[in-house]
Design a protein around this motif. Sequence first.
Motif, mmCIF file in Angstrom:
data_model
loop_
_atom_site.group_PDB
_atom_site.id
_atom_site.type_symbol
_atom_site.label_atom_id
_atom_site.label_comp_id
_atom_site.label_asym_id
_atom_site.label_seq_id
_atom_site.Cartn_x
_atom_site.Cartn_y
_atom_site.Cartn_z
ATOM 1 N N PRO A 65 0.937 -1.151 -0.071
ATOM 2 C CA PRO A 65 0.023 -0.029 -0.109
ATOM 3 C C PRO A 65 0.871 1.215 0.040
ATOM 4 N N VAL A 66 0.258 2.234 -0.662
ATOM 5 C CA VAL A 66 0.988 3.568 -0.779
ATOM 6 C C VAL A 66 0.961 4.362 0.674
ATOM 7 N N ILE A 67 1.813 4.923 1.426
ATOM 8 C CA ILE A 67 1.725 5.652 2.701
ATOM 9 C C ILE A 67 1.005 6.827 2.281
ATOM 10 N N PRO A 68 0.044 6.933 3.037
ATOM 11 C CA PRO A 68 -0.860 8.183 2.993
ATOM 12 C C PRO A 68 -0.163 9.716 2.736
ATOM 13 N N GLY A 69 -0.497 10.584 1.743
ATOM 14 C CA GLY A 69 0.070 11.730 1.577
ATOM 15 C C GLY A 69 1.300 11.836 0.644
ATOM 16 N N SER A 70 2.128 10.705 0.508
ATOM 17 C CA SER A 70 3.087 10.568 -0.070
ATOM 18 C C SER A 70 3.154 11.119 -1.541
#
Length: 175
Positions: A65-70
Amino acid sequence: MARIAIDMDGVMADTTQQYIDWYAARYGVQVDKTSLNGKPETTGFPLDGVVRQFLYTPGFFRTKPVIPGSQEVIKALNEQHEVYIVSAAMEFPQSLSEKLAWLQDHFPFIGWQQIVFCGHKRIVDADYMIDDHVKNLSTFKGEPLLFTAPHNMNVQEYKRVNTWEEVGALLLAGN
């Protein structure tokens, strides 16, 4: 304009959540993320040693998953600074191609010239390095920024950034 080196795993890609998700899917046990705080990476799961094996499993790096805000902050950084994605990708055989595909999917604004896959990051020359591992920051000659992850919760020696919003506030003009 600053040169910024950004790590992938644990900084852009949520490796800890991937461990938790894969463990739950394979062993039927949901591990609470906070229970991993202060423990070495890949440890703290009920069955000792199995999580490290995920790193050798096809699909592990490709589906993190993508880290939020990145995505939003890195895109803005890329418009104002010289951004490089710097990732150790030699230890695990399938990680190189999977990391490249993951970047193309989630960060299409990062060009191939901005991606550095290496063995050890001591070769990196930048003004800032954002990483979750002390081993990478300890040899860095610029300003190290420790991105918070469960395995580094007890580290005190580096300037810490907890979220991508904090990174943006620190490195983006106008913030």
